[in-house]
Design a protein around this motif. Sequence first.
Motif, mmCIF file in Angstrom:
data_model
loop_
_atom_site.group_PDB
_atom_site.id
_atom_site.type_symbol
_atom_site.label_atom_id
_atom_site.label_comp_id
_atom_site.label_asym_id
_atom_site.label_seq_id
_atom_site.Cartn_x
_atom_site.Cartn_y
_atom_site.Cartn_z
ATOM 1 N N VAL A 194 39.662 55.158 32.926
ATOM 2 C CA VAL A 194 40.964 55.772 33.224
ATOM 3 C C VAL A 194 41.924 55.556 32.056
ATOM 4 N N ALA A 195 41.924 54.363 31.474
ATOM 5 C CA ALA A 195 42.791 54.089 30.331
ATOM 6 C C ALA A 195 42.428 54.965 29.143
ATOM 7 N N ASP A 196 41.138 55.183 28.933
ATOM 8 C CA ASP A 196 40.687 55.990 27.794
ATOM 9 C C ASP A 196 40.980 57.471 27.973
ATOM 10 N N THR A 197 40.810 57.965 29.188
ATOM 11 C CA THR A 197 40.940 59.409 29.421
ATOM 12 C C THR A 197 42.313 59.824 29.926
ATOM 13 N N GLY A 198 43.059 58.868 30.528
ATOM 14 C CA GLY A 198 44.379 59.195 31.064
ATOM 15 C C GLY A 198 44.347 60.033 32.317
ATOM 16 N N SER A 199 43.210 60.056 32.987
ATOM 17 C CA SER A 199 43.078 60.928 34.150
ATOM 18 C C SER A 199 41.973 60.416 35.068
ATOM 19 N N LEU A 244 32.186 58.697 34.257
ATOM 20 C CA LEU A 244 31.401 57.703 34.994
ATOM 21 C C LEU A 244 30.361 58.334 35.912
ATOM 22 N N HIS A 245 30.368 59.677 35.998
ATOM 23 C CA HIS A 245 29.421 60.405 36.849
ATOM 24 C C HIS A 245 29.545 59.970 38.309
ATOM 25 N N CYS A 246 30.778 59.983 38.793
ATOM 26 C CA CYS A 246 31.027 59.655 40.200
ATOM 27 C C CYS A 246 32.138 60.561 40.712
ATOM 28 N N VAL A 247 32.464 60.431 41.995
ATOM 29 C CA VAL A 247 33.518 61.266 42.583
ATOM 30 C C VAL A 247 34.879 60.608 42.362
ATOM 31 N N GLN A 248 35.933 61.419 42.364
ATOM 32 C CA GLN A 248 37.277 60.925 42.077
ATOM 33 C C GLN A 248 37.738 59.880 43.091
ATOM 34 N N SER A 249 37.317 60.034 44.341
ATOM 35 C CA SER A 249 37.756 59.085 45.371
ATOM 36 C C SER A 249 37.265 57.669 45.070
ATOM 37 N N ASN A 250 36.081 57.550 44.460
ATOM 38 C CA ASN A 250 35.582 56.225 44.090
ATOM 39 C C ASN A 250 36.444 55.585 43.013
ATOM 40 N N VAL A 251 36.876 56.382 42.036
ATOM 41 C CA VAL A 251 37.739 55.873 40.975
ATOM 42 C C VAL A 251 39.063 55.406 41.559
ATOM 43 N N THR A 252 39.659 56.234 42.389
ATOM 44 C CA THR A 252 40.951 55.881 42.999
ATOM 45 C C THR A 252 40.841 54.616 43.835
ATOM 46 N N ALA A 253 39.764 54.511 44.604
ATOM 47 C CA ALA A 253 39.576 53.344 45.467
ATOM 48 C C ALA A 253 39.394 52.080 44.637
ATOM 49 N N ARG A 254 38.637 52.153 43.545
ATOM 50 C CA ARG A 254 38.420 50.987 42.679
ATOM 51 C C ARG A 254 39.732 50.502 42.069
ATOM 52 N N ILE A 255 40.546 51.450 41.581
ATOM 53 C CA ILE A 255 41.833 51.083 40.975
ATOM 54 C C ILE A 255 42.733 50.413 42.012
ATOM 55 N N HIS A 303 50.604 53.822 35.776
ATOM 56 C CA HIS A 303 51.704 54.659 36.215
ATOM 57 C C HIS A 303 51.115 55.977 36.692
ATOM 58 N N ARG A 304 51.439 56.376 37.932
ATOM 59 C CA ARG A 304 50.972 57.663 38.448
ATOM 60 C C ARG A 304 51.974 58.724 38.046
ATOM 61 N N MET A 305 51.515 59.726 37.296
ATOM 62 C CA MET A 305 52.397 60.797 36.844
ATOM 63 C C MET A 305 51.875 62.130 37.339
ATOM 64 N N SER A 306 52.697 63.172 37.182
ATOM 65 C CA SER A 306 52.285 64.490 37.669
ATOM 66 C C SER A 306 51.049 64.991 36.930
ATOM 67 N N ARG A 307 50.925 64.600 35.669
ATOM 68 C CA ARG A 307 49.755 65.002 34.890
ATOM 69 C C ARG A 307 49.058 63.762 34.333
ATOM 70 N N GLY A 308 48.248 63.156 35.157
ATOM 71 C CA GLY A 308 47.448 62.040 34.695
ATOM 72 C C GLY A 308 48.015 60.676 35.020
ATOM 73 N N MET A 309 47.424 59.661 34.397
ATOM 74 C CA MET A 309 47.806 58.270 34.622
ATOM 75 C C MET A 309 47.902 57.559 33.279
ATOM 76 N N ALA A 310 48.893 56.676 33.161
ATOM 77 C CA ALA A 310 49.063 55.885 31.937
ATOM 78 C C ALA A 310 49.067 54.413 32.315
ATOM 79 N N PRO A 311 48.381 53.573 31.544
ATOM 80 C CA PRO A 311 48.336 52.153 31.899
ATOM 81 C C PRO A 311 49.688 51.477 31.778
ATOM 82 N N THR A 312 49.993 50.597 32.701
ATOM 83 C CA THR A 312 51.171 49.729 32.609
ATOM 84 C C THR A 312 50.858 48.637 31.578
#
Length: 302
Positions: free
Chosen positions: A12-17, A25-36, A49-58
Motif C-alpha cells: 500500500v505504501a509503494d502503490t498508494g492505493s 499481492l494477487h488478492c482481493v481488496q477486502s483482504n488488504v483493507t482488513a489487514r491494514i 491517511h484515507r483520501m478520495s484518490r488513494g492512501m498515503a502513509p502517516t
Amino acid sequence: MDLAGLRVVKAVADTGSVSRAAETLHCVQSNVTARIKRLEEDLGVDLFHRMSRGMAPTPAGRVLADYADRVLRLVAQARDAVADAAGRGGRLAIGAMESTAAVRLPPILARFHADHPTVELTIAPGPTETLLIEVLAGRIDGAFVGGAVDHPDLIAVPVFDEELVLVEPVSGLTSESGRRTLIGFARSCAYRGRAEMAMRDAGRVPYRVMEFGSLDAILGCVGAGMGVTVMPRSVVEREPWRRTLAWRPLPDSLARMPTLFVRRADGVETASLRAFLDAVSEHPATQAPTPHTGLKRLATAC
C-alpha cells in the motif's frame, strides 16, 4: 504483526492505493483493507491517511513501511542462504548496464553457469541510476554500474576499466545535423553525462539528443549516420559494429570510466554470490581496458 501484514503495508505504501496493492499481492481488496485495519488496531495508531484518490502513509506508517521493507528483504535473503547451504542453488539477481551485459558478462556467465548450474541466475539490464535504486531497495543482489559511487549503505568494488570513445559511422557524417545529434540512453545512464561534456568540449553546440532504450538501437542509428554516441571502445570493436562504426578518442579527463560492482553493505553474501564475484575477479578483462583490435580510428580531434 506477521509477514503477510508487513507485505500489505509495504504494498500500500509503494502503490498508494488499496486496489493496486491488491493487484500486486494477487488478492482481493477486502483482504488488504482488513489487514491494514487489524494492524492499526494492534499498534494503536493510524498507518495511512484515507483520501478520495488513494492512501498515503502517516509518519507511523512510513516507519512501519521502512521496517517492513528491511524485514522482508532479510527473509528473502535467509531463504536463499538456506537453499544455498542445502545445495539447492538458490537465486541470484544481478543488474548490469547494457554495454557491460553485452561485452563483459557473457564469458563470466558461461563459466558461472557451468560451475553452478543449479543457481537460478537473473540479469536485469538498466542504467546506473536505476540499478543503484534497485540494489538499495534489495530487489537485486548487486549490479555493475559506471562511475564513482559513494553511499554509506553500499559496498563498491572496481572490476573493469573502460575507455570511452566518440562513436561515428565508419563512412563519416555527411551533415552538420548528424555531427550535432547525440544518440544515447536516458540521463540516468553513466555515459550520458560524459557524452554531453564531449559534445561541448568538441564545439558541437548547440546539440540535440535522441534517447533510445537499447544498445542495439543506439549503435544502429549511429551506423546509419543519424548522429554520434559515446560508448566503451570494447563495445564498438565487436562484431557486427566494427564494420559500420568508427571511433575518435576522447580527452583523458572524459575517456576513463571505471565499472564497479555494488551491493548492499548489510546484505548476506551467499555462497552463490561469492562464487559469482570470484568468476568476475578471475576474468582476464577485470581491471584492464581492451587492447586496440583494428577498428577504424578517426583523427584525434573531435
